[in-house]
Motif scaffolding. Structure first.
Motif, short mmCIF file in Angstrom:
data_model
loop_
_atom_site.label_atom_id
_atom_site.label_comp_id
_atom_site.label_asym_id
_atom_site.label_seq_id
_atom_site.Cartn_x
_atom_site.Cartn_y
_atom_site.Cartn_z
N UNK A 1 1.01 -1.31 -0.22
CA UNK A 1 -0.08 -0.04 -0.05
C UNK A 1 1.03 1.03 -0.06
N UNK A 2 0.49 2.36 -0.81
CA UNK A 2 1.28 3.29 -0.41
C UNK A 2 -0.20 4.36 -0.89
N UNK A 3 0.20 5.93 -0.62
CA UNK A 3 -0.55 7.43 -0.68
C UNK A 3 0.12 7.68 -1.74
N UNK A 4 -0.46 8.76 -2.28
CA UNK A 4 0.15 9.52 -2.60
C UNK A 4 0.07 10.81 -1.93
N UNK A 5 0.83 11.73 -0.45
CA UNK A 5 1.02 12.42 0.26
C UNK A 5 1.81 12.63 0.41
N UNK A 6 3.23 12.44 -0.02
CA UNK A 6 4.84 13.13 0.29
C UNK A 6 5.90 14.16 -0.61
N UNK A 7 4.15 15.01 -0.96
CA UNK A 7 4.41 16.12 -1.67
C UNK A 7 3.91 17.51 -1.80
N UNK B 1 -3.95 12.01 -1.26
CA UNK B 1 -5.37 11.54 -1.17
C UNK B 1 -5.84 10.90 -0.01
N UNK B 2 -4.63 11.18 1.09
CA UNK B 2 -4.92 10.53 2.48
C UNK B 2 -5.67 10.66 3.59
N UNK C 1 -7.65 4.51 7.79
CA UNK C 1 -7.34 5.82 6.64
C UNK C 1 -7.35 5.01 5.48
N UNK C 2 -7.97 6.30 4.50
CA UNK C 2 -8.74 6.24 3.27
C UNK C 2 -8.14 6.97 1.57
N UNK C 3 -8.37 6.45 0.93
CA UNK C 3 -7.67 7.35 0.02
C UNK C 3 -9.13 8.46 -0.45
N UNK C 4 -9.23 9.35 -0.51
CA UNK C 4 -10.41 10.27 -1.19
C UNK C 4 -10.02 9.86 -2.23
N UNK C 5 -9.64 10.12 -3.01
CA UNK C 5 -9.91 9.71 -4.82
C UNK C 5 -9.62 8.14 -5.04
N UNK D 1 -14.93 10.31 -5.01
CA UNK D 1 -14.30 10.64 -4.29
C UNK D 1 -15.32 9.27 -3.06
N UNK D 2 -16.63 8.10 -4.00
CA UNK D 2 -16.33 7.23 -2.85
C UNK D 2 -18.66 7.97 -2.05
N UNK D 3 -18.73 8.96 -2.92
CA UNK D 3 -20.17 9.10 -2.21
C UNK D 3 -21.08 9.18 -3.02
N UNK D 4 -22.42 9.34 -1.91
CA UNK D 4 -23.19 9.14 -3.36
C UNK D 4 -23.79 11.03 -3.52
N UNK D 5 -25.27 11.23 -3.45
CA UNK D 5 -25.52 12.63 -3.94
C UNK D 5 -25.61 13.12 -3.06
N UNK D 6 -25.88 12.74 -1.71
CA UNK D 6 -26.23 13.63 -0.40
C UNK D 6 -24.75 13.79 0.61
#
Length: 546
Positions: free
Chosen positions: A334-340, A345-346, A378-382, A388-393
């Motif tokens: 596992x790796x997140x783009x969060x270092x620059x 995304x984390x 910890x999850x990705x927002x992307x 974003x993995x969200x519904x209309x609400x």
């Protein structure tokens, strides 16, 4: 040096794919049909070298003729050369400095006395260098330019070529000085005694296909990045004939297949996700799960099914064969783009799902989002390209976490045959020398539960008689897991050795190197572990019982 051994029951519900491992031919990892097949396998630590500071031991490679071990020293940007003629007491024999060629060494590989080093430029977004040295006298032979941020490299089995994963990470996103170089795989024809030549397997043919690739499950999500810029090669496994390379694209949750002769990427295979809600596939998702349904809990060991999906995002990959069929193994770090700067995304479930969880998807949604359950995970927002993995609400209807806390076996089409499920966490929950899900820089109970758990990173395979074993390093809690993978769809746990001592000892296994008995200085198979955080190189002896 605690040691856990078990005839652990084979994982059920772990069927699904097959495949594994990297670098040299299997015979170079030990074993042949003419050798006896062991009944048992154990490991013991017989020697160690302390580099003196964090980062002083990362990737290692061994030269049998000189009995020298080459250790990437990330702290100094050099390579420490150890005399391993007496494995119980390795000694520093020399150092390779690359100050005239680049900023520091990322990886090392050796074939018949020729040492190849992957050297990063300064800045890292500029082309890197592969330099060749003689193992005996440490003299520079020649060097060539490759892509940005060359990382893992490996010789083909015949030693004629070297393949290099050029990761091509950006320095930032969306800023005035942002540079996002393209990822690539360099294929270097060594030409011993002559001048090496370089061909590049790039990803430009996939530019313009980003939407279709995302639809297949391949993550392309760096802001403004083309496919060629977004793909970041991490690790390479080669076929036995050296004609095909399997390259992990870690952040993209995919594997690229490269034709070595033409230096061309022929396909990219998505890895999909792991359903952590199945029995045997669970995880410990919180470091505050000691109080039920709370946001102010305490640490506790709670491993079980959770309604989240794990993105495999593998680091190391290896290849092996069983009865003539090839398989791949991945260490699902596992790796997140969060270092620059410019993009991160984390996030955590409770911070990301401010409108809550979708009750039509998640049972008991009001309680699940609390920190003692999923809130701290910890999850990705992307998840893929901006969704974003969200519904209309605005409620979260998908949760994707980093890594799978496991190793997986795949066939060469990247169909999963096996996954170790939650066994890594279960087999490390009662260590006498380290707390459950402690990290590599602390001994805090549950520290890594919300973030990738034990975090498997490195993997090598070895064959002894007619049995094939996978050795998987756990970057956070430490130690090496060993599995019998002779039946790829029903791999079984063999043993585990962890040589940390609470918050000291060997911490942060980074690279694994297997030395077969016929090349070993003491005629016993050895496993070399570079421990990045402690800066120590551990020499583990593999003891086979017949």
């Amino acid at each position: 040096m605690p040691f856990l051994d078990s005839a652990a029951p084979p994982t059920t519900l772990r069927t699904l794919g097959a495949a594994l491992l990297a670098a040299a031919v299997l015979t170079a990892c030990g074993g042949s049909d003419d050798e006896p097949t062991p009944r048992t396998l154990t490991m013991e630590k017989i020697g160690s070298y302390n580099g003196g500071k964090p980062g002083a031991a990362e990737i290692t490679a061994y030269d049998a003729a000189s009995k020298r071990l080459f250790v990437v020293n990330g702290a100094n940007g050099t390579v420490d050369v150890l005399d391993l003629s007496t494995p119980s007491s390795p000694k520093l024999a020399g150092t390779i400095s690359v100050a005239a060629l680049g900023a520091g060494v990322n990886s090392v590989a050796i074939h018949d006395g020729l040492v190849a080093l992957a050297i990063e430029a300064s800045p890292k977004t500029s082309p890197g260098t592969i330099a060749f040295y003689n193992a005996g006298d440490l003299k520079l032979v020649n060097s060539v330019k490759v892509g940005a941020q060359p990382d893992m490299l490996t010789f083909t089995p015949d030693g004629r070529s070297v393949l290099v994963a050029n990761e091509g990470e950006p320095n930032s996103y969306g800023l005035a000085d942002s540079i996002d170089p393209e990822g690539s795989v360099s294929v270097i024809t060594v030409n011993r005694g002559g001048t090496p030549t370089v061909a590049s397997a790039d990803f430009r043919a996939f530019n313009g296909q980003e939407a279709a690739l995302r639809a297949q499950g391949i993550r392309i999500y760096g802001p403004g990045a083309s496919a060629a810029q977004d793909f970041e090669p991490e690790y390479i496994a080669l076929s036995e004939d050296g004609r095909t390379a399997y390259v992990t694209l870690q952040e993209n949750n995919a594997v690229a297949i490269v034709d070595v002769a033409t230096a061309k990427v022929t396909s990219i295979k998505p890895l999909g996700t792991k359903n952590h809600n199945l029995a045997g596939m669970g995880l410990d998702a919180s470091d505050e799960d000691g109080v039920v349904n709370s946001n102010t809990g305490t640490p506790a060991v709670k491993i079980g099914p959770q309604p989240v999906k794990g993105m495999y995002l593998p680091d190391a990959i290896a290849r092996f064969t069983v009865d003539g069929t090839a398989y791949l193994i991945t260490a699902n770090e596992g790796d997140a783009r969060a270092d620059w700067p410019g993009f991160n995304e984390e996030t955590r479930v409770r911070a990301h799902c401010t409108a809550g969880l979708d009750p039509t998807v998640f049972g008991d949604a009001a309680n699940l989002i609390l920190d003692s359950n999923l809130g701290r995970l910890r999850i990705t927002a992307n998840p893929n390209g901006g969704s974003a993995g969200k519904n209309a609400a605005g409620q979260c209807n998908e949760l994707y976490t980093f890594g799978a806390r496991s190793f997986s076996i795949w066939d060469t089409n990247l169909v999963r045959v096996y996954d170790s499920g939650d066994e890594f966490e279960k087999n490390t929950q009662a260590l006498p020398n380290g707390r459950f899900n402690a990290s590599n820089d602390n001994n805090t109970l549950d520290s890594r539960s919300p973030a990738k758990g034990p975090e498997p990173e490195g993997v090598v395979v070895g064959r002894f008689g007619n049995k094939t074993y996978a050795f998987i390093g756990l970057e956070r809690v430490g130690g090496v897991m060993v599995y019998d993978v002779s039946k790829p769809s029903a791999a079984s746990f063999v043993t585990y050795l962890n040589t940390r001592s609470n918050d000291s000892g060997d911490l942060g296994p980074e690279g694994l190197a297997l030395i077969p008995a016929d090349k070993s200085p003491n005629n016993k198979p050895l496993l070399i572990v570079g421990n990045e955080v402690s800066g120590t190189t551990a020499i583990l002896q593999i003891n086979l019982g017949y």
